[in-house]
Scaffold this active site. Structure first.
Site, PDB file in Angstrom:
ATOM      1  N   HIS A 199       6.684   7.243 -27.703  1.00  0.00           N
ATOM      2  CA  HIS A 199       5.790   8.261 -27.147  1.00  0.00           C
ATOM      3  C   HIS A 199       6.116   9.672 -27.664  1.00  0.00           C
ATOM      4  O   HIS A 199       5.236  10.402 -28.116  1.00  0.00           O
ATOM      5  CB  HIS A 199       5.852   8.214 -25.617  1.00  0.00           C
ATOM      6  N   GLU A 209       8.921  16.842 -26.002  1.00  0.00           N
ATOM      7  CA  GLU A 209       8.373  17.303 -24.711  1.00  0.00           C
ATOM      8  C   GLU A 209       9.065  18.584 -24.254  1.00  0.00           C
ATOM      9  O   GLU A 209       8.453  19.408 -23.566  1.00  0.00           O
ATOM     10  CB  GLU A 209       8.496  16.212 -23.637  1.00  0.00           C
ATOM     11  N   GLU A 263      -4.512  17.466 -11.315  1.00  0.00           N
ATOM     12  CA  GLU A 263      -5.070  17.811 -12.627  1.00  0.00           C
ATOM     13  C   GLU A 263      -6.561  18.144 -12.574  1.00  0.00           C
ATOM     14  O   GLU A 263      -7.376  17.610 -13.324  1.00  0.00           O
ATOM     15  CB  GLU A 263      -4.812  16.678 -13.641  1.00  0.00           C
ATOM     16  N   ARG A 266       0.817  -1.236   0.000  1.00  0.00           N
ATOM     17  CA  ARG A 266       0.000   0.000   0.000  1.00  0.00           C
ATOM     18  C   ARG A 266       0.843   1.275   0.000  1.00  0.00           C
ATOM     19  O   ARG A 266       0.400   2.335   0.418  1.00  0.00           O
ATOM     20  CB  ARG A 266      -0.984   0.017   1.163  1.00  0.00           C
ATOM     21  N   ASN A 297      -0.781  18.244 -21.249  1.00  0.00           N
ATOM     22  CA  ASN A 297      -1.178  17.227 -22.230  1.00  0.00           C
ATOM     23  C   ASN A 297      -1.379  17.804 -23.623  1.00  0.00           C
ATOM     24  O   ASN A 297      -2.022  17.176 -24.466  1.00  0.00           O
ATOM     25  CB  ASN A 297      -2.465  16.525 -21.775  1.00  0.00           C
ATOM     26  N   HIS A 317      -1.831   9.848 -27.689  1.00  0.00           N
ATOM     27  CA  HIS A 317      -2.208   8.599 -27.023  1.00  0.00           C
ATOM     28  C   HIS A 317      -3.024   7.709 -27.962  1.00  0.00           C
ATOM     29  O   HIS A 317      -2.892   6.480 -27.941  1.00  0.00           O
ATOM     30  CB  HIS A 317      -2.976   8.896 -25.734  1.00  0.00           C
ATOM     31  N   HIS A 328      -1.364  15.516 -26.566  1.00  0.00           N
ATOM     32  CA  HIS A 328      -1.399  14.133 -26.078  1.00  0.00           C
ATOM     33  C   HIS A 328      -2.696  13.385 -26.386  1.00  0.00           C
ATOM     34  O   HIS A 328      -2.719  12.158 -26.377  1.00  0.00           O
ATOM     35  CB  HIS A 328      -1.117  14.091 -24.577  1.00  0.00           C
ATOM     36  N   LYS A 379       7.460  22.441 -14.989  1.00  0.00           N
ATOM     37  CA  LYS A 379       6.546  21.367 -14.585  1.00  0.00           C
ATOM     38  C   LYS A 379       6.294  21.409 -13.073  1.00  0.00           C
ATOM     39  O   LYS A 379       5.158  21.229 -12.618  1.00  0.00           O
ATOM     40  CB  LYS A 379       7.080  19.998 -15.003  1.00  0.00           C
ATOM     41  N   LYS A 416       2.807  11.281 -11.577  1.00  0.00           N
ATOM     42  CA  LYS A 416       1.874  10.423 -12.330  1.00  0.00           C
ATOM     43  C   LYS A 416       2.579   9.103 -12.608  1.00  0.00           C
ATOM     44  O   LYS A 416       3.668   9.082 -13.189  1.00  0.00           O
ATOM     45  CB  LYS A 416       1.486  11.074 -13.651  1.00  0.00           C
ATOM     46  N   ARG A 473      -3.116  21.616 -14.911  1.00  0.00           N
ATOM     47  CA  ARG A 473      -2.169  20.550 -15.257  1.00  0.00           C
ATOM     48  C   ARG A 473      -2.509  19.895 -16.587  1.00  0.00           C
ATOM     49  O   ARG A 473      -1.644  19.347 -17.267  1.00  0.00           O
ATOM     50  CB  ARG A 473      -2.102  19.509 -14.132  1.00  0.00           C
TER      51      ARG A 473
HETATM   52  P1  NAD Z   1      11.501   4.552 -22.577  1.00  0.00           P
HETATM   53  O1  NAD Z   1      11.450   4.520 -21.120  1.00  0.00           O
HETATM   54  O2  NAD Z   1      10.922   3.427 -23.343  1.00  0.00           O
HETATM   55  O3  NAD Z   1      13.015   4.744 -23.020  1.00  0.00           O
HETATM   56  C1  NAD Z   1      13.323   4.790 -24.385  1.00  0.00           C
HETATM   57  C2  NAD Z   1      14.409   3.797 -24.784  1.00  0.00           C
HETATM   58  O4  NAD Z   1      15.667   4.336 -24.421  1.00  0.00           O
HETATM   59  C3  NAD Z   1      14.318   2.428 -24.149  1.00  0.00           C
HETATM   60  O5  NAD Z   1      14.589   1.469 -25.130  1.00  0.00           O
HETATM   61  C4  NAD Z   1      15.454   2.423 -23.111  1.00  0.00           C
HETATM   62  O6  NAD Z   1      15.992   1.151 -22.916  1.00  0.00           O
HETATM   63  C5  NAD Z   1      16.447   3.352 -23.737  1.00  0.00           C
HETATM   64  N1  NAD Z   1      17.284   4.096 -22.800  1.00  0.00           N
HETATM   65  C6  NAD Z   1      16.850   4.757 -21.710  1.00  0.00           C
HETATM   66  N2  NAD Z   1      17.860   5.455 -21.176  1.00  0.00           N
HETATM   67  C7  NAD Z   1      18.949   5.210 -21.925  1.00  0.00           C
HETATM   68  C8  NAD Z   1      20.294   5.666 -21.885  1.00  0.00           C
HETATM   69  N3  NAD Z   1      20.711   6.569 -20.999  1.00  0.00           N
HETATM   70  N4  NAD Z   1      21.163   5.186 -22.806  1.00  0.00           N
HETATM   71  C9  NAD Z   1      20.741   4.308 -23.753  1.00  0.00           C
HETATM   72  N5  NAD Z   1      19.472   3.871 -23.873  1.00  0.00           N
HETATM   73  C10 NAD Z   1      18.588   4.322 -22.961  1.00  0.00           C
HETATM   74  O7  NAD Z   1      10.785   5.865 -23.164  1.00  0.00           O
HETATM   75  P2  NAD Z   1      10.691   7.380 -22.687  1.00  0.00           P
HETATM   76  O8  NAD Z   1      10.547   8.159 -23.915  1.00  0.00           O
HETATM   77  O9  NAD Z   1      11.753   7.725 -21.724  1.00  0.00           O
HETATM   78  O10 NAD Z   1       9.321   7.403 -21.865  1.00  0.00           O
HETATM   79  C11 NAD Z   1       8.080   7.230 -22.509  1.00  0.00           C
HETATM   80  C12 NAD Z   1       7.030   6.895 -21.484  1.00  0.00           C
HETATM   81  O11 NAD Z   1       6.907   7.975 -20.560  1.00  0.00           O
HETATM   82  C13 NAD Z   1       5.659   6.669 -22.089  1.00  0.00           C
HETATM   83  O12 NAD Z   1       5.095   5.509 -21.564  1.00  0.00           O
HETATM   84  C14 NAD Z   1       4.858   7.880 -21.629  1.00  0.00           C
HETATM   85  O13 NAD Z   1       3.497   7.614 -21.501  1.00  0.00           O
HETATM   86  C15 NAD Z   1       5.515   8.177 -20.304  1.00  0.00           C
HETATM   87  N6  NAD Z   1       5.324   9.552 -19.828  1.00  0.00           N
HETATM   88  C16 NAD Z   1       4.894   9.708 -18.550  1.00  0.00           C
HETATM   89  C17 NAD Z   1       4.733  10.968 -18.027  1.00  0.00           C
HETATM   90  C18 NAD Z   1       4.334  11.151 -16.586  1.00  0.00           C
HETATM   91  O14 NAD Z   1       4.056  12.282 -16.177  1.00  0.00           O
HETATM   92  N7  NAD Z   1       4.309  10.105 -15.792  1.00  0.00           N
HETATM   93  C19 NAD Z   1       5.004  12.093 -18.822  1.00  0.00           C
HETATM   94  C20 NAD Z   1       5.444  11.897 -20.126  1.00  0.00           C
HETATM   95  C21 NAD Z   1       5.607  10.604 -20.621  1.00  0.00           C
HETATM   96  N1  GLY Z   2       2.874  14.638 -18.576  1.00  0.00           N
HETATM   97  C1  GLY Z   2       1.631  15.159 -18.115  1.00  0.00           C
HETATM   98  C2  GLY Z   2       1.594  15.390 -16.629  1.00  0.00           C
HETATM   99  O1  GLY Z   2       2.490  15.068 -15.899  1.00  0.00           O
HETATM  100  O2  GLY Z   2       0.617  15.896 -16.159  1.00  0.00           O
END
Ligand code: NAD
Ligand code: GLY
Length: 400
Positions: A299, A218, A269, A154, A277, A284, A280, A259, A176, A273
């Protein structure tokens, strides 16, 4: 014409925030120059975002300062191969019992199966309530590990060590967390703030150009939302953000500051907030229609197309000058990002399929679509109650 300068234009900091050279804390073990962005949330949930080259080298003492006995490091196989040994050694040296769980790289791991793998791994290694989960990787790992931390026993604390540009400027900040459902992106999750974010900008040196570009979408987004001066600064400094000069750190810190400000004002949100998006709702839907297949679309690429669609849709509705929509697309194309639906490898379905996927968006209320639209660069706003017919017509035109 924008003038190149190492620092992005100043943006108001979040309440009580500070941005400073951080050489004071534990000088015996932490010596890397970093900037600190403070996120002043209430209820004992305030935390720091550290941004600097080489920070991963001192992750042990930084995490040990949070007073845990054990750390469950969650990563993906690619990042674990690159940084796992050094990070776990630093944690162990700081006296922390450490274990590493690595999922397959890519969006596919942000799934029920990935969630089970991480939770069971943490339980098997006896990560208890007072311990910590450390997300070492990109946004996929951060969202997945964060959701596991929110759910495990939890709720246990977690630390974000983002290693992609996207994760450093966006996903590691703000709490998030979650996974995807076959019905849509991020539909299962929780708000769970990290206790610390440690963004080592040197880790981006090993990131592929494709992923660097994806994260850049982004970065540009923050300018497009409400900061035209930052967008102009990005236009002037894009080369150095990519090559790793001081502009990279400046960009990451600036985005984190932006941010953090939004998150402090509207953590859950209920309003503002949602502006984060921008692009997005389209993005999405594209990710769902490409089956979260990172080989086809990641993404940030989906966000780049989504940003261009949001601006062209705004222009079509007569809200935004067409020239601003053109400037957005030109800059993202210069960054090597896709800007049109036709660039989605293998296609992205027809207008009805896209519209159907958008109906699962978390901003949908009573079945009505909410979009983030723009009156110009840096002038985005929340537009509820958008007619599905208008969106459909626009998509048909875009699919041409
Ligand atoms: P990811 O985590 O898939 O990383 C991209 C690729 O880069 C992967 O193959 C990974 O193995 C590789 N990689 C990572 N760091 C590396 C490094 N230093 N050197 C070499 N390779 C490396 O993708 P991402 O673009 O980082 O994240 C996308 C995700 O984030 C999506 O699921 C999206 O929905 C989410 N997201 C969440 C929020 C939030 O507020 N929580 C905001 C924006 C995006
Ligand atoms: N990436 C959108 C948020 O964090 O609200």
């Amino acid at each position: 014409m924008p003038v190149a300068s190492t620092s992005p234009p100043a943006r108001p900091s979040p309440r009580n925030s500070r941005l400073r050279l951080d050489r004071s804390r534990r000088p015996d073990v932490t010596t890397v120059q970093s900037q600190t962005v403070h996120v002043p949330l209430d209820g004992g949930r305030a935390y720091d975002i550290l941004v600097g080259r080489g920070l991963l080298a001192e992750i042990g003492p930084r995490v040990a300062a949070l007073k845990a006995r054990a750390v469950g490091v969650v990563s993906d196989e690619t990042v674990a191969a690159q940084y796992g040994a050094a990070v776990t050694a630093s944690l162990a040296e700081a006296g922390l019992r450490t274990t590493l769980i690595a999922v397959a790289p890519g969006e596919g791991s942000k799934s029920y199966a990935g969630f089970a793998q991480v939770c069971d791994g943490l339980i098997a290694h006896r990560i208890e309530r007072g311990d910590l989960v450390l997300a070492l990787g990109g946004g996929v790992v951060g969202d997945l590990a964060g959701f596991a931390a929110a759910s495990l026993r939890r709720g246990v604390r977690f630390v974000q060590a983002p290693t992609t540009l996207l994760a450093q400027v966006d996903s590691s900040v703000g709490g998030k967390t979650g996974i995807n459902s076959p019905y849509g992106k991020n539909l299962v999750g929780a708000f769970h703030q990290p206790s610390l974010v440690l963004a080592d900008t040197a880790s981006l040196d090993t990131l592929s150009l494709r992923e660097m570009r994806a994260g850049y979408a982004e970065v540009a987004k923050y300018g497009l939302i409400d900061d035209p001066a930052f967008f102009a600064w990005c236009e002037a400094n894009i080369a150095e953000i990519f090559s790793g000069g001081p502009a990279r750190e400046a960009a990451v810190a600036s985005c984190c500051r932006a941010k953090a400000g939004v998150v402090v004002r509207d953590e859950r949100e209920d309003g503002e907030r949602a502006l984060l998006n921008l692009g997005h709702t389209f993005a999405h839907a594209l990710e769902r229609l490409t089956a979260y297949d990172s080989a086809r679309l990641v993404h940030g690429e989906a966000v780049a197309i989504g940003l261009c669609l949001a601006f062209r849709f705004s222009a079509r509705l007569g809200l935004c000058p067409g020239q601003d929509a053109g400037r957005v697309a030109n800059h993202l194309a210069l960054a090597g990002l896709p800007t049109r639906l036709a660039q989605v490898p293998g296609g992205c379905g027809d207008a009805d399929q896209l519209l159907d996927a958008m109906r699962q968006d978390k901003k949908v209320r009573d079945g009505a679509l909410t979009f983030i639209l723009a009156r110009g660069i840096g002038r985005s706003f929340i537009a509820p109650g958008i007619e599905a017919g208008a969106v459909r017509e626009f998509l048909v035109e875009e699919l041409g």
